[in-house]
Scaffold this motif. Structure first.
Motif, PDB file in Angstrom:
ATOM      1  N   ASN A 115       2.538   1.645  -3.441  1.00 16.35           N
ATOM      2  CA  ASN A 115       1.598   2.178  -4.421  1.00 16.35           C
ATOM      3  C   ASN A 115       1.415   3.681  -4.245  1.00 16.35           C
ATOM      4  N   LYS A 116       1.365   4.125  -3.013  1.00 14.87           N
ATOM      5  CA  LYS A 116       1.224   5.558  -2.749  1.00 14.87           C
ATOM      6  C   LYS A 116       2.443   6.319  -3.262  1.00 14.87           C
TER       7      LYS A 116
ATOM      8  N   ASN B 139       0.838  -1.189   0.000  1.00 10.57           N
ATOM      9  CA  ASN B 139       0.000   0.000   0.000  1.00 10.57           C
ATOM     10  C   ASN B 139       0.883   1.254   0.000  1.00 10.57           C
ATOM     11  N   GLN B 140       1.925   1.250   0.814  1.00 11.40           N
ATOM     12  CA  GLN B 140       2.848   2.386   0.852  1.00 11.40           C
ATOM     13  C   GLN B 140       3.594   2.530  -0.474  1.00 11.40           C
TER      14      GLN B 140
ATOM     15  N   LYS C 220       2.220   6.530  -7.021  1.00 13.99           N
ATOM     16  CA  LYS C 220       1.196   7.479  -7.451  1.00 13.99           C
ATOM     17  C   LYS C 220       1.679   8.917  -7.294  1.00 13.99           C
ATOM     18  N   LYS C 221       2.475   9.186  -6.278  1.00  9.66           N
ATOM     19  CA  LYS C 221       2.981  10.540  -6.057  1.00  9.66           C
ATOM     20  C   LYS C 221       3.905  10.978  -7.197  1.00  9.66           C
TER      21      LYS C 221
END
Length: 50
Positions: free
Chosen positions: A33-34, A30-31, A37-38
């Motif tokens: 992917n974040k 999850n981290q 995305k950034k």
């Protein structure tokens, strides 16, 4: 509860470890992917030549 069978403790331990591993991996991905995305890909739109 030490009178319980060793198999019970083994299964409990295995389930606990399994859930721990799954939850940690989910948090990690999850981290990741974040972070991805950034960055935001600056890709040019591909014009398809059919």
């Amino acid at each position: 509860m030490p009178q319980m069978s060793p198999l019970w403790w083994l299964t409990l331990m295995l389930m606990f470890n399994l859930m721990l591993m799954i939850s940690s991996s989910m948090l990690y991905f999850n981290q990741e992917n974040k972070k991805i995305k950034k960055k935001k890909y600056n890709m040019n739109k591909i014009s398809w030549l059919w």
